[in-house]
Design a protein around this motif. Structure first.
Motif, short mmCIF file in Angstrom:
data_model
loop_
_atom_site.label_atom_id
_atom_site.label_comp_id
_atom_site.label_asym_id
_atom_site.label_seq_id
_atom_site.Cartn_x
_atom_site.Cartn_y
_atom_site.Cartn_z
N GLU A 60 2.91 -39.00 -11.28
CA GLU A 60 2.57 -38.91 -12.59
C GLU A 60 2.36 -40.43 -13.11
OE1 GLU A 60 4.83 -37.22 -11.53
OE2 GLU A 60 4.42 -35.17 -11.49
N ILE A 61 2.84 -41.33 -12.41
CA ILE A 61 2.85 -42.73 -13.04
C ILE A 61 1.35 -42.85 -12.96
CG2 ILE A 61 3.84 -45.21 -12.64
CD1 ILE A 61 6.20 -44.36 -11.17
N THR A 62 0.91 -42.98 -11.77
CA THR A 62 -0.51 -43.30 -11.65
C THR A 62 -1.52 -42.25 -12.48
OG1 THR A 62 -0.04 -44.27 -9.37
CG2 THR A 62 -2.31 -43.54 -9.97
N GLU A 63 -1.16 -41.17 -12.28
CA GLU A 63 -2.08 -40.23 -13.27
C GLU A 63 -2.00 -40.59 -14.80
OE1 GLU A 63 -1.98 -35.90 -10.76
OE2 GLU A 63 -0.25 -36.36 -12.17
N GLU A 64 -0.91 -40.97 -15.18
CA GLU A 64 -0.86 -41.37 -16.38
C GLU A 64 -1.72 -42.85 -16.84
OE1 GLU A 64 0.52 -39.98 -19.31
OE2 GLU A 64 0.94 -38.13 -18.16
N LEU A 65 -1.69 -43.71 -15.93
CA LEU A 65 -2.20 -44.84 -15.99
C LEU A 65 -3.78 -44.60 -15.92
CD1 LEU A 65 0.16 -47.33 -13.88
CD2 LEU A 65 -0.59 -47.56 -16.34
N ALA A 66 -4.15 -43.54 -15.01
CA ALA A 66 -5.56 -43.22 -14.83
C ALA A 66 -6.22 -42.80 -16.32
CB ALA A 66 -5.75 -42.18 -13.90
N LYS A 67 -5.32 -42.40 -17.15
CA LYS A 67 -5.93 -42.07 -18.67
C LYS A 67 -6.46 -43.08 -19.29
CE LYS A 67 -3.10 -37.88 -18.82
NZ LYS A 67 -1.58 -37.24 -19.32
N TYR A 68 -5.80 -44.35 -18.96
CA TYR A 68 -6.44 -45.59 -19.84
C TYR A 68 -7.87 -46.01 -19.24
CZ TYR A 68 -1.40 -45.78 -21.61
OH TYR A 68 -0.48 -45.45 -22.05
N ASP A 69 -8.57 -46.26 -20.12
CA ASP A 69 -10.03 -46.74 -19.66
C ASP A 69 -10.10 -48.56 -19.68
OD1 ASP A 69 -11.10 -44.61 -19.04
OD2 ASP A 69 -11.81 -44.15 -21.21
N ASP A 70 -9.10 -49.07 -20.22
CA ASP A 70 -8.97 -50.41 -20.20
C ASP A 70 -8.29 -51.24 -18.92
OD1 ASP A 70 -6.80 -49.48 -21.49
OD2 ASP A 70 -6.68 -50.86 -22.96
N LEU A 71 -8.32 -50.33 -17.83
CA LEU A 71 -7.68 -50.85 -16.62
C LEU A 71 -8.36 -50.18 -15.44
CD1 LEU A 71 -5.73 -48.54 -15.35
CD2 LEU A 71 -4.00 -49.53 -17.23
N TYR A 72 -8.36 -50.69 -14.30
CA TYR A 72 -9.19 -50.04 -13.11
C TYR A 72 -8.00 -49.28 -12.32
CZ TYR A 72 -10.90 -48.83 -8.54
OH TYR A 72 -11.32 -48.32 -7.40
N SER A 73 -8.22 -47.85 -12.05
CA SER A 73 -7.13 -47.26 -11.26
C SER A 73 -7.94 -46.47 -10.16
CB SER A 73 -6.53 -46.20 -12.13
OG SER A 73 -7.51 -45.34 -12.86
N GLU A 74 -7.28 -46.05 -9.12
CA GLU A 74 -7.85 -45.30 -7.98
C GLU A 74 -6.96 -44.73 -7.21
OE1 GLU A 74 -9.59 -48.50 -5.47
OE2 GLU A 74 -7.98 -48.77 -4.55
N TRP A 75 -6.89 -43.46 -6.60
CA TRP A 75 -6.41 -42.95 -5.41
C TRP A 75 -6.67 -43.74 -4.11
CZ3 TRP A 75 -2.11 -41.05 -7.04
CH2 TRP A 75 -2.07 -40.44 -8.04
N ALA A 76 -6.04 -44.37 -3.48
CA ALA A 76 -6.37 -44.95 -2.05
C ALA A 76 -5.96 -43.82 -1.06
CB ALA A 76 -5.27 -46.16 -1.83
N PRO A 77 -6.69 -44.04 0.11
CA PRO A 77 -6.28 -43.21 1.14
C PRO A 77 -4.81 -43.03 1.75
CG PRO A 77 -8.37 -44.48 1.76
CD PRO A 77 -7.49 -45.15 0.61
N ASN A 78 -4.17 -44.13 1.67
CA ASN A 78 -2.79 -43.99 2.03
C ASN A 78 -1.97 -45.41 1.22
OD1 ASN A 78 -2.69 -46.35 3.53
ND2 ASN A 78 -2.98 -45.28 5.32
N GLU A 79 -0.73 -45.20 1.12
CA GLU A 79 0.23 -46.15 0.58
C GLU A 79 -0.09 -47.63 1.14
OE1 GLU A 79 1.32 -43.64 2.03
OE2 GLU A 79 2.14 -42.02 0.37
N LYS A 80 -0.42 -47.75 2.45
CA LYS A 80 -0.57 -49.12 3.08
C LYS A 80 -1.80 -49.73 2.39
CE LYS A 80 -1.35 -51.55 7.34
NZ LYS A 80 -2.67 -51.82 7.18
N VAL A 81 -2.80 -48.84 2.52
CA VAL A 81 -3.96 -49.38 1.76
C VAL A 81 -3.69 -49.78 0.33
CG1 VAL A 81 -6.36 -48.76 0.97
CG2 VAL A 81 -5.43 -48.14 3.15
N ALA A 82 -3.03 -48.82 -0.56
CA ALA A 82 -2.96 -48.91 -1.83
C ALA A 82 -2.20 -50.24 -2.08
CB ALA A 82 -1.94 -47.99 -2.66
N MET A 83 -1.22 -50.46 -1.31
CA MET A 83 -0.31 -51.82 -1.51
C MET A 83 -1.21 -53.17 -1.32
SD MET A 83 3.67 -52.93 -0.16
CE MET A 83 4.35 -51.57 -1.11
N GLU A 84 -2.28 -53.08 -0.23
CA GLU A 84 -2.96 -54.20 -0.11
C GLU A 84 -3.89 -54.46 -1.07
OE1 GLU A 84 -2.46 -53.02 4.76
OE2 GLU A 84 -4.19 -52.42 3.80
#
Lengths: 574, 189
Positions: A33-57
């Motif tokens: 839900e941290i990321t789901e909540e952040l995805a509700k804002y339009d003044d930032l970029y959010s995404e689901w990455a394929p995995n955590e390693k990619v997300a961190m990179e």
């Protein structure tokens, strides 16, 4: 403005107000839900990455670009992201970088109970540990400040009872910091030996600076008590249980920073009380540090290493009275989670059981195929493991004529592809079944690279699973509808018999998706039903036997029709 | 003094909305409030429990054995499962709905008989009624959660308008009238 907020929602709000510009995560309970909540804002970029390693990179790249960035994951996700983590500790950041990691003591929705604090110490990345929603909000903001001040990624460590508990938060406004310019600095960001050798002492110096900061930081604080016969050192949700039980009786040293810890503050606290008790869930992390300092403490000699704590667990160990309730004098049947009515995985699992398959399982809703009455799985280890495990089982020379892997669409994208690359490259005769329900199911319906939609539900790139598998060198790629038992059986038998690696894509969207329309409930002709219980073998919660006859719960049944294919007496009609 | 409530049921029955409503209402009455929820795997048709705690200053987010002032249950077997969490003078408010768990569906176990009576025999105060039928009367079986809240409101001193305000704040306008009806049916049951 005061609001009741989930810990995850509060952390998201703190990150937002601190000016996070980029968010990249992979879902995982209890972090999602941290990321789901952040995805509700339009003044930032959010995404689901394929995995955590990619997300961190991705978060690293945004930090390099001078923007505040965030990635969130569950405890086991950090295992996947550990590779970039340890070296990001060396490079440090440009824009602030915060990593949320959510532990799951009690394993509400996880395959192990690992304690993420060890990662902070091992990677030398500082970790803040809130104890309620208000702190999740405050610490999220502080994490960005520390990240930029000390030139390091910073962990925000959550756990189930912080992430999924609501408490009161006083929220504010977003303040976007000025983006830092990107300047090429190979000595800092190109981590090959010659540079990394010079960065390691910087990391050690940073740790000393963080230790000094921890000594004066308000987040490591003493709550005074009236009775200094005992002093408690605690953190996170354990702090709440201690305060619940002891109130203001014993002095409490509450550590808001899990690593590095303030040695001087701990020594002073220990000297001010007669006996020190460390209360912490999972591993003796604070306790071991105290012992290294030569402080005698009680800890895991009385508190459990396993599971979640509660006020009663803490009360009993501190010698306080524990309330008791009454129990029914009979066994209350358990209610384990089950595959939902209409779940597309059910028909496929039934086919595997009928064919007496040995099934290498994976992580997702379909892990529930291991439960009664199907008992379909032989192993479940971690994301993507089903494919490697099958390959190894076969290559070890064990009979493999009934051996398959099952893996979901999202899990396949996460870390199944590399396993399949190994199958294609080293040529095992593996049969890999991708359970494509067109969504990331268990974590609550997140999009993934195969769904064609992004985190906001807008059109996005869509990876074609058949084309991908073929491109990797798998020539036999079949697609079946798991609601069609005869087709599943035929395709499975053909692919098990084939003398080549193969992929079967079992494709049918999750029955809980809003876009999936339920059909009218199945009807049973009681005169035709002989009570043979054939329909009970699929473990559908909508079917039961009452008075020797099958009965359909029409409030649960979604009309998938799998049961109708099992009845020899045509008692079921769609 | 901190008060403790558990909302128990089967995953998917709507306990999250009930706890949201209570959280909103109690916060509005000036209490410190904590609500603890379950997400993830156990939601898939499993036994789920939500904790609601309120008072001057609330620390722990969960309710432990022997502590619950109220257990609100969507399903009879679930009320029985958590009986041990009830305080000696605590109150159970439960729907009489029965949903067979998988061990009962497969025949490995039987659904216990006369659970409300057995709990009463152990000294528990049990208010058992058919919330599902009332919800269907109101317009949807999904409103059983709000029927239960209506029934629960009996045990609080708050004015009915306080509950109405919470309903208006927590429920989407297009479902509001139906849920108000469900609340009234529960309150007057």
């Amino acid at each position: 403005m005061k609001k009741l907020m989930l810990g995850n929602e509060a952390a998201a709000r703190g990150l937002y107000e601190a000016g996070v510009s980029l968010v990249s995560s992979y879902p995982g309970t209890p972090s999602t839900e941290i990321t789901e909540e952040l995805a509700k804002y339009d003044d930032l970029y959010s995404e689901w990455a394929p995995n955590e390693k990619v997300a961190m990179e991705v978060a690293f790249g945004a930090s390099l670009a001078g923007r505040r960035s965030f990635c969130g994951m569950k405890h086991v996700g950090l295992n996947v992201a550990a590779d970039p983590l340890f070296t990001m500790s060396y490079t440090g950041v440009n824009g602030g970088l915060v990593i949320a990691v959510a532990d799951d003591a009690g394993m509400h929705s996880s395959q192990n109970e690992q304690d993420s604090r060890h990662y902070a110490m091992a990677s030398k990345v500082p970790m803040l540990e809130p104890s309620d929603s208000s702190e999740a909000y405050e610490f999220a903001k502080l994490a960005f400040e520390l990240s930029e001040r000390f030139d390091t990624p910073v962990f925000l460590k959550m756990c189930t009872r912080i992430a999924h508990a609501q408490s009161v938060v006083d929220i504010g406004e977003r303040r976007l910091p000025e983006a830092r310019p990107y300047e090429k600095d190979a000595a800092k960001y190109v981590m090959m030996p010659g540079n990394a050798i010079r960065r390691h002492p910087v990391v050690e110096e940073r740790t000393r600076a963080l230790e000094a900061w921890a000594e004066t930081a308000a987040i490591n604080r003493v709550d005074p008590g009236t009775d200094a016969s005992v002093g408690v050192i605690t953190a996170s949700t354990s702090y709440q249980y201690v305060k619940e039980v002891c109130g203001d009786r014993y002095p409490v040293l509450k550590l808001g920073m899990a690593w590095p810890m303030p040695a001087g503050k701990i020594r002073d606290f220990a000297a001010s009380v007669k006996k020190v008790v460390v209360v912490e869930e999972l591993d003796p992390f604070i306790e071991d540090f105290c012992r290294e300092l030569g402080i005698e403490v009680a800890g895991k000699d009385v508190f459990p290493l396993e599971g979640e704590f509660s006020q009663n667990i803490v009360a009993a160990r501190l010698g306080e009275s524990v309330p008791a309730g009454v129990k029914l004098d009979e066994v209350v049947p358990g209610r384990p989670p089950v595959m939902c009515p209409g779940c597309p995985h059910r028909g496929l699992f039934y086919t595997l059981v009928r064919n007496k398959c040995t099934v290498m399982g994976d992580i997702g809703c379909y892990t529930l195929g291991a439960t009664a009455p199907l008992f379909a799985l032989d192993t479940t280890l971690c994301m993507g493991a089903s494919i490697g495990a099958q390959h190894g089982f076969r290559k070890a020379g064990a009979p493999g004529e009934r051996l398959v892997s099952v893996i979901g669409d999202s899990t396949f994208m996460h870390s199944g592809m590399t396993g399949l690359a190994n199958v294609a490259y080293n040529q095992s005769n593996s049969t890999v079944i991708i359970l494509d329900n067109s969504i990331t199911g268990m974590t609550g319906h997140q999009q993934n690279p195969t769904t064609g939609l992004n985190i906001k539900g807008d059109p996005a790139g869509k990876i074609d699973l058949e084309a991908l598998c073929r491109a990797m060198g798998i020539e036999r790629v079949r697609v079946v509808d798991p609601y069609d038992l005869a087709a599943c059986d035929a395709v499975l038998k053909e692919e098990l018999a084939a003398d080549a690696p193969s992929v079967i894509i079992s494709r049918r969207p999750c029955a809980l998706l809003k876009t999936v329309k339920a059909k009218p409930p199945v009807k049973i002709d009681a005169d035709k039903c002989r009570g043979c219980k054939s329909c009970m073998r699929i473990g559908c919660p909508a079917i039961s036997i009452k008075d020797g006859k099958a009965r359909i719960d029409s409030t649960l049944c979604v009309g998938c029709g799998v049961c109708t294919q099992l009845c020899k007496y045509d008692a079921f009609t769609e | 003094m901190t008060k403790n409530m558990m909302i128990v049921g089967v995953g998917g029955q709507g306990s999250l909305l009930a706890s949201k409503l209570l959280g909103h209402l109690l916060l509005g009455q000036g209490y410190d409030v904590k609500v603890s929820e379950v997400h993830g795997m156990s939601q898939r048709g499993g036994s789920v429990v939500t904790y609601v705690r309120w008072g001057e200053r609330v620390y722990s987010p969960i309710v432990d054995k022997g502590e619950a002032d109220f257990i609100v249950s969507f399903e009879l077997l679930e009320a029985a499962r958590y009986l041990e969490y009830l305080r000696p003078d605590g109150q159970i408010v439960t729907s009489t709905q029965q949903i067979d768990p998988m061990p009962v569906v497969t025949g490995a176990a039987a659904y216990p008989e006369a659970l409300a009576e057995k709990m009463k025999a152990l000294g528990a105060k049990v208010d058992a009624f058919d919330a599902l039928t009332l919800a269907e009367q109101a317009g949807s079986s999904k409103a059983a959660n709000i029927v239960l809240m209506g029934r629960l409101s009996h045990y609080f001193d708050f004015d009915e308008s306080v509950w109405m305000e919470a309903l208006e704040a927590c429920i989407a306008p297009r479902f509001l009238e139906m849920n108000k009806k469900a609340f009234a049916l529960g309150r007057n049951a």
